[in-house]
Write an enzyme that holds these catalytic residues in place. Structure first.
Site, mmCIF file in Angstrom:
data_model
loop_
_atom_site.group_PDB
_atom_site.id
_atom_site.type_symbol
_atom_site.label_atom_id
_atom_site.label_comp_id
_atom_site.label_asym_id
_atom_site.label_seq_id
_atom_site.Cartn_x
_atom_site.Cartn_y
_atom_site.Cartn_z
ATOM 1 C CE LYS A 198 -2.774 1.741 4.259
ATOM 2 N NZ LYS A 198 -3.272 1.479 4.849
ATOM 3 C CE LYS A 232 -1.063 6.055 4.916
ATOM 4 N NZ LYS A 232 -2.102 6.117 5.011
ATOM 5 C CG ASP A 260 -4.673 4.934 2.977
ATOM 6 O OD1 ASP A 260 -6.070 5.461 3.241
ATOM 7 O OD2 ASP A 260 -3.883 4.708 4.168
ATOM 8 C CG ASP A 283 -8.886 4.344 7.373
ATOM 9 O OD1 ASP A 283 -9.608 3.898 8.314
ATOM 10 O OD2 ASP A 283 -7.406 4.337 7.017
ATOM 11 C CE LYS A 296 -6.828 2.000 9.822
ATOM 12 N NZ LYS A 296 -6.452 4.326 9.464
ATOM 13 N N GLY A 331 -3.407 0.152 10.534
ATOM 14 C CA GLY A 331 -2.175 -0.252 11.192
ATOM 15 C C GLY A 331 -2.830 1.801 11.827
HETATM 16 O O1 OSB Z 1 -4.898 4.818 6.615
HETATM 17 O O2 OSB Z 1 -3.698 3.698 7.387
HETATM 18 C C1 OSB Z 1 -3.896 4.893 7.192
HETATM 19 C C2 OSB Z 1 -0.767 4.998 9.694
HETATM 20 C C3 OSB Z 1 -1.455 5.994 10.662
HETATM 21 C C4 OSB Z 1 -2.514 7.139 10.125
HETATM 22 C C5 OSB Z 1 -3.305 6.640 8.967
HETATM 23 C C6 OSB Z 1 -2.896 5.424 8.711
HETATM 24 C C7 OSB Z 1 -1.818 4.629 8.574
HETATM 25 C C8 OSB Z 1 -1.480 3.989 8.027
HETATM 26 C C9 OSB Z 1 -0.046 2.954 8.410
HETATM 27 O O3 OSB Z 1 -1.549 3.501 7.224
HETATM 28 C C10 OSB Z 1 -0.592 1.622 8.787
HETATM 29 C C11 OSB Z 1 0.499 0.624 9.934
HETATM 30 O O4 OSB Z 1 0.842 1.015 10.993
HETATM 31 O O5 OSB Z 1 1.812 0.427 9.579
HETATM 32 MG MG MG Z 2 -6.000 4.398 5.447
#
Ligand code: OSB
Ligand code: MG
Length: 375
Positions: free
Chosen positions: A168, A170, A195, A245, A269, A297
């Site tokens: 994934k 960002k 994401d 999410d 989550k 996460g």
């Molecule tokens: O949107 O999934 C998310 C981390 C901080 C805030 C939001 C997100 C995330 C991640 C990290 O994508 C996922 C991880 O803990 O590895």
């Molecule tokens: Mg997310």
């Protein structure tokens, strides 16, 4: 069996990340995490609050979580007789929002109850009609926005070499179509998703449609953090499935989103929905509707990571999630052993009582910046 909490201890720990983590809403270099210890009859249960350091992912942050737990949640749950951990969330349901704070405590009580029963947490949460389906969790990684495309490609290569099953990345305006094109050129066949953490609006639909050509597994939360209707309008214009999410905070919202086709996959989550009881309900709603889920996460330390692993054993967690090895985040984790990932990109679920790992108490004490007990 019944649970009566005698003491709640809040603890804030400070942990630097081994590498900065950047999303569309900002860069994190050091975590400030609130841990919750609940005690009953000489047994302790532990939870981790998944709020960030700033109110940018949602409205919560380290400081708000501390105050909500100390001043509003703890007084409601101490010395109250709970028939089981599944009743804990309702006791703070009059509080608007702050689900991560409330969920950190709720998860601690599930851990406590599992320990009182001498059972692993994953078995305890899965003891309903369906039970745990997975003894091994399929893992993906979430890779933040990098300073350059070569740096991103290098990170992806390293994670694939480590065995992770899906990548994934960002995205945000200015770090989207062109970057994904580069990633796809280099890795044509990998399971890939993006994401956006709410960085776009419906006016960006033409840009988001351009992502359809990259065969992404899904695009996660492209639109506003609290918006379901616009996601339905966008999904109608995209071939790529939308994964929700931020905007799914309850099973009821999951039901509504699914009914209007606002998303075809849900990231669950634990903290975002307020704990295990609601996470299980979201899981069940999605499963009945044929919507797959995966475990998200929030850059968790070991306790939150272990709780995520337990959650991801439920049967409808069929897609690789964002739960990955401790060493991707921490030079030293607060649990022993640290969470490790096999060369097949899986985490083996442990059978010890409670969340399944030992707390490294000496290390925990050395990184604790404040502690307060409520009785
Ligand atoms: O949107 O999934 C998310 C981390 C901080 C805030 C939001 C997100 C995330 C991640 C990290 O994508 C996922 C991880 O803990 O590895
Ligand atoms: Mg997310």
């Amino acid at each position: 069996m019944g649970i009566r909490l005698e003491q709640i201890t809040l603890r804030e720990i400070g942990m630097p990340l081994v590498h900065f983590f950047e999303t569309s809403f900002g860069r994190t270099t050091e975590r400030r995490i609130v841990l919750v210890e609940v005690q009953s009859g000489g047994v302790s249960g532990w939870g981790e609050v998944t709020a960030g350091e700033n109110p940018f992912y949602n409205e919560e942050w380290t400081e708000s979580a501390w105050l909500i737990l100390r001043d509003f949640v703890a007084p409601r749950v101490l010395r109250h007789d709970f028939a089981s951990a599944s009743d804990v969330a309702a006791r703070s349901a009059h509080i608007r929002g702050h689900l991560m704070a409330r969920g950190g405590l709720e998860a601690a009580v599930w851990d406590l109850e599992a320990r009182m029963l001498g059972k692993p947490l994953y078995q305890h949460i899965g003891q309903g009609a369906q039970g745990a389906a997975h003894r091994e969790i399929p893992c993906g990684v979430s890779i933040g926005i990098q300073d350059s495309v070569p740096q991103l490609l290098q990170k992806i290569e390293a994670e694939l070499a480590a065995g992770y099953q899906r990548i994934k990345m960002k995205i945000k305006p200015g770090w989207d179509v062109d970057v994904i094109r580069e990633v796809r050129r280099r890795f044509p066949d990998i399971l890939l998703m993006a994401d956006a953490n709410s960085a776009y609006t419906l006016a960006d639909a033409p840009l988001l449609q351009r992502l359809d050509e990259f065969n992404l597994m899904m695009i996660e939360q492209p639109l506003a953090h609290d918006e379901i209707i616009d996601h339905a309008k966008l999904q109608a214009q995209l071939k790529t499935p939308i994964c929700l999410d931020e905007c799914i905070r309850s099973a009821h919202q999951a039901e509504q989103a699914i009914a209007m086709d606002a998303g075809r996959i849900i990231n669950i989550k634990l903290g975002r929905v307020g704990g295990f009881a609601e996470a299980k309900r979201v899981h069940d709603v999605a499963q009945s509707a044929g919507i797959p889920v995966w475990c998200g996460g929030m850059l968790e330390a070991g306790i939150g990571r272990a709780h995520n692993i337990a959650l991801a054993t439920l049967p409808n967690f069929t897609l690789p999630g964002d739960v990955s090895a401790s060493k991707r985040y921490w030079a030293r984790d607060i649990i022993h052993p640290p969470v490790e990932v096999t060369s097949q990109g899986t985490i083996a679920v442990r059978d010890e009582p409670g969340f399944g790992y030992e707390l490294d108490r000496e290390f925990l004490d050395s990184i604790t910046v404040r502690r307060e007990s409520v009785i």
